[in-house]
Write an enzyme that holds these catalytic residues in place. Structure first.
Site, PDB file in Angstrom:
ATOM      1  CD  GLU A  43      -6.706   5.699   2.864  1.00 35.03           C
ATOM      2  OE1 GLU A  43      -6.535   6.077   1.695  1.00 35.03           O
ATOM      3  OE2 GLU A  43      -5.788   5.232   3.565  1.00 35.03           O
TER       4      GLU A  43
ATOM      5  CG  ASP B 207      -2.159   0.839   1.046  1.00 31.68           C
ATOM      6  OD1 ASP B 207      -3.179   0.594   1.710  1.00 31.68           O
ATOM      7  OD2 ASP B 207      -2.103   1.770   0.202  1.00 31.68           O
TER       8      ASP B 207
HETATM    9  C1  GLC Z   1      -4.490   4.293   0.039  1.00 27.89           C
HETATM   10  C2  GLC Z   1      -5.356   3.135   0.463  1.00 27.89           C
HETATM   11  C3  GLC Z   1      -5.480   2.053  -0.576  1.00 27.89           C
HETATM   12  C4  GLC Z   1      -5.324   2.645  -1.972  1.00 27.89           C
HETATM   13  C5  GLC Z   1      -3.921   3.206  -2.091  1.00 27.89           C
HETATM   14  C6  GLC Z   1      -3.703   3.899  -3.435  1.00 27.89           C
HETATM   15  O1  GLC Z   1      -3.747   4.746   1.145  1.00 27.89           O
HETATM   16  O2  GLC Z   1      -5.030   2.498   1.694  1.00 27.89           O
HETATM   17  O3  GLC Z   1      -6.766   1.440  -0.395  1.00 27.89           O
HETATM   18  O4  GLC Z   1      -5.525   1.637  -2.949  1.00 27.89           O
HETATM   19  O5  GLC Z   1      -3.602   4.117  -1.045  1.00 27.89           O
HETATM   20  O6  GLC Z   1      -4.542   5.020  -3.542  1.00 27.89           O
END
Ligand code: GLC
Length: 596
Positions: A488, A291
């Site tokens: 988030e 991530d």
């Molecule tokens: C974010 C999220 C993830 C996402 C990634 C790219 O922090 O946790 O779900 O796919 O970054 O945007």
């Protein structure tokens, strides 16, 4: 012969149609992968393991550093935020990748988590919590197909979706990204993977799906985003693993690792869970992506360290999402490989996994945007599908005196509430921007517009956000309230899940008139409403419906009969959190509840 070639023991002859075997679509993918890997330098291999964010990566960088992937973070759109503008951006990066000596195409990833939500004008579908309320895996698959068409129409070939999290605590800011609080729901709704990827990855409009976030992101203590999931291995496997097993069975092409910890250990460095369980035990043959800067957190220190890099790659991470510091990542990984702390076998395995999906996607043959899908972005057909999903996701919690369905003709209807006429609020986070925002952020139908469309000239509809102007002459008042957008960690609500003061005041104003009140909750999760519910004549959980608010009106007026059922247990009191089916607590409404 092919076996020897696949083992990389014998170089197959170049065929007439291609200079090298890896360029020959007639050859089996494993043969093409073996041939290509055998021609790659360490630099080219490291490039394939690296994903940078578009704002920090130029087309020239893609060529110079052999980058295997570029992403758009939430809301990271090209200057011209139209479908064609996205397709032009994608093609620019792809041509740069094809300009490398071996011409390995890149994969471009976005979060199209409820439609192609970064793109202005795209169809925005209900967030996963609403789809969970439909209990309709076939619908989820159809939505996956529609999203794949819109994503393909902008060139993009990789979707960081679906989130298959099992949200166990409603205080978590990502609860709305979950199809439900018990593993059976996300597992069944993994059908969206088949919609996104098609029957074969090289099919028309197929895009690579991502099962995320592996594993246990929805089980953290207190619902703290990126927190610690403290469970026995048996419970982790029972509650959080089944959706990933379902996605692997459906051939999901990638898995994204969770920021969270399991019993104090960061998932991003968890070799047992990533390699032993996911890749070996479940037989996951795709590739694992970290991530957003997720590997930085492994050593507990800020920034990317050599320890972070080798721990993540040795744990089984195949592609690393390093939005900005991708040059530093490549330097650190190169040093670890040269020092023998990351084996070339591990690097080759990671590269083979990534290349396998690129070949299966058909990217070597059709690397550029298929513009025949560009017009599908925000199309009437996709919006009709979204409207169907919205209607099926509505959960009627209360209907005293049969106030629902509302009559479509006659009299005067009063509509109030901050979420009644606001596309941004009814879409929630991950809409045009990462966090989402209030206002007319993208074309669609607000819930108020849906109500007006339903009654037309057959009744009078008056709107007042705070309810002022209501009087006894109205036959019903509809208050559309709830949450404003978030994503988030910013969505974590450890302090309470009650309606805000504005909403409570609006509802009080309506109730003071003596007119029956229907409350529509636009929120990413169950809210703490037990104290207020007795004063409401009816209540509907609308979740985060997206652009097609007409679907909410369809249920309010009985155009579509309500069939939605709660994907999450609805608390009687905030102090019950976390509250889940079978935990012995007495909820306000049980998981599965819904008036039809
Ligand atoms: C974010 C999220 C993830 C996402 C990634 C790219 O922090 O946790 O779900 O796919 O970054 O945007």
């Amino acid at each position: 012969m092919l076996v020897l070639v696949a083992a990389g023991l014998v170089m197959p002859p170049a065929t007439a149609t291609a200079a090298f075997p890896y360029q020959d679509p007639a050859l089996p993918v494993p043969v093409r992968v073996a041939d290509l890997v055998s021609r790659m330098s360490l630099e080219e291999k490291l490039g394939q393991m690296t994903q940078g964010e578009r704002a920090s990566v130029s087309a020239a960088d893609v060529t110079a550093y052999r980058l295997g992937s570029v992403l758009s973070g939430g809301g990271s759109a090209p200057q011209v935020n139209t479908a064609a503008g996205w397709a032009d951006m994608y093609d620019g990066y792809q041509k740069a990748a094809l300009a490398t000596p071996l011409g390995i195409p890149l994969v471009y990833g976005v979060d199209a988590v409820h439609g192609h939500n970064n793109v202005a004008g795209a169809t925005i579908f209900p967030h996963n919590i609403g789809l969970g309320a439909t209990r309709d895996p076939g619908l989820a698959e159809r939505i996956g197909r529609a999203v794949a068409e819109e994503v393909s129409g902008t060139g993009i070939d990789w979707n960081f979706a679906p989130c298959l999290c099992v949200a166990r605590d409603d205080r978590w800011g990502r609860t709305y990204e979950s199809f439900g609080e018990t593993p059976d729901l996300p597992a069944s709704m993994a059908s969206i993977v088949t919609g996104l990827q098609g029957e074969t990855l090289d099919g028309p409009a197929s895009v690579l799906a991502t099962a995320k976030h592996y594993v246990g992101d929805g089980g953290t203590a207190g619902g703290a985003d990126q927190g610690d999931t403290r469970l026995s291995e048996a419970d982790l496997r029972a509650v959080h693993l089944p959706p990933f097993e379902a996605a692997v069975r459906r051939g999901v092409g990638s898995v994204m690792i969770s920021f969270s910890r399991w019993n104090g250990v960061k998932l991003h460095g968890h070799r047992y869970l990533i390699t032993t369980v996911l890749k070996e035990e479940l037989g996951f043959g795709g590739f694992v992506v970290s991530d957003w800067n997720g590997i930085d957190q492994i050593d507990g220190l800020r920034g990317t360290s050599a320890l972070d890099v080798r721990t993540a790659v040795n744990a089984g991470v195949d592609m690393v999402m390093v939005p900005v510091e991708w040059r530093r990542f490549i330097d650190l990984l190169r040093a670890e490989v040269r020092a023998g702390r990351v084996s070339t076998a591990r690097v080759d395995d990671a590269v083979r996994r990534v290349l396998t999906k690129k070949f299966e996607l058909g990217l070597f043959e059709r690397p550029l945007t298929d513009r025949s899908y560009t017009a599908s972005v925000g199309s009437a057909a996709h919006r009709a599908l979204a409207r169907e999903a919205v209607a099926k996701s509505q959960v009627v919690l209360k209907n005293a005196g049969g106030v629902l369905p509302l009559a479509r003709t006659g009299g005067r209807i009063f509509v109030a509430g901050k979420n009644a006429d606001d596309i941004g609020n009814q879409s929630g986070g991950w809409t045009i921007t990462w966090q989402g925002l209030s206002g007319a952020v993208t074309p669609g139908t607000t819930i108020l517009q849906g109500i007006r469309n339903t009654v037309g000239s057959a009744a009078t509809v008056t709107y007042s956000s705070d309810g002022s102007g209501i009087d006894g002459s109205y036959r019903v008042a509809v208050a559309v309230v709830g949450e404003t957008p978030y994503a988030e960690t910013r969505g974590d609500r450890p302090g309470g899940l009650a309606l805000d003061a504005a909403d409570l005041s609006t509802i009080a104003t309506l109730r003071a008139s003596g007119v029956p009140v229907v409350v529509v909750l636009v929120s990413g999760r169950p809210l703490d409403i037990a104290a207020e519910l007795p004063g409401w004549n009816a209540a509907v959980a609308a979740w985060l419906p997206g652009t097609e608010g007409q679907g909410v009106a369809d249920v309010l007026f009985g155009v579509v009969p309500p069939t939605g059922r709660l994907p999450m247990t609805w608390m009687r009191s905030f102090s019950q959190q976390p509250i889940n089916a079978g935990d012995g607590q007495t909820p306000l409404f049980a998981q599965g509840y819904g008036l039809t």
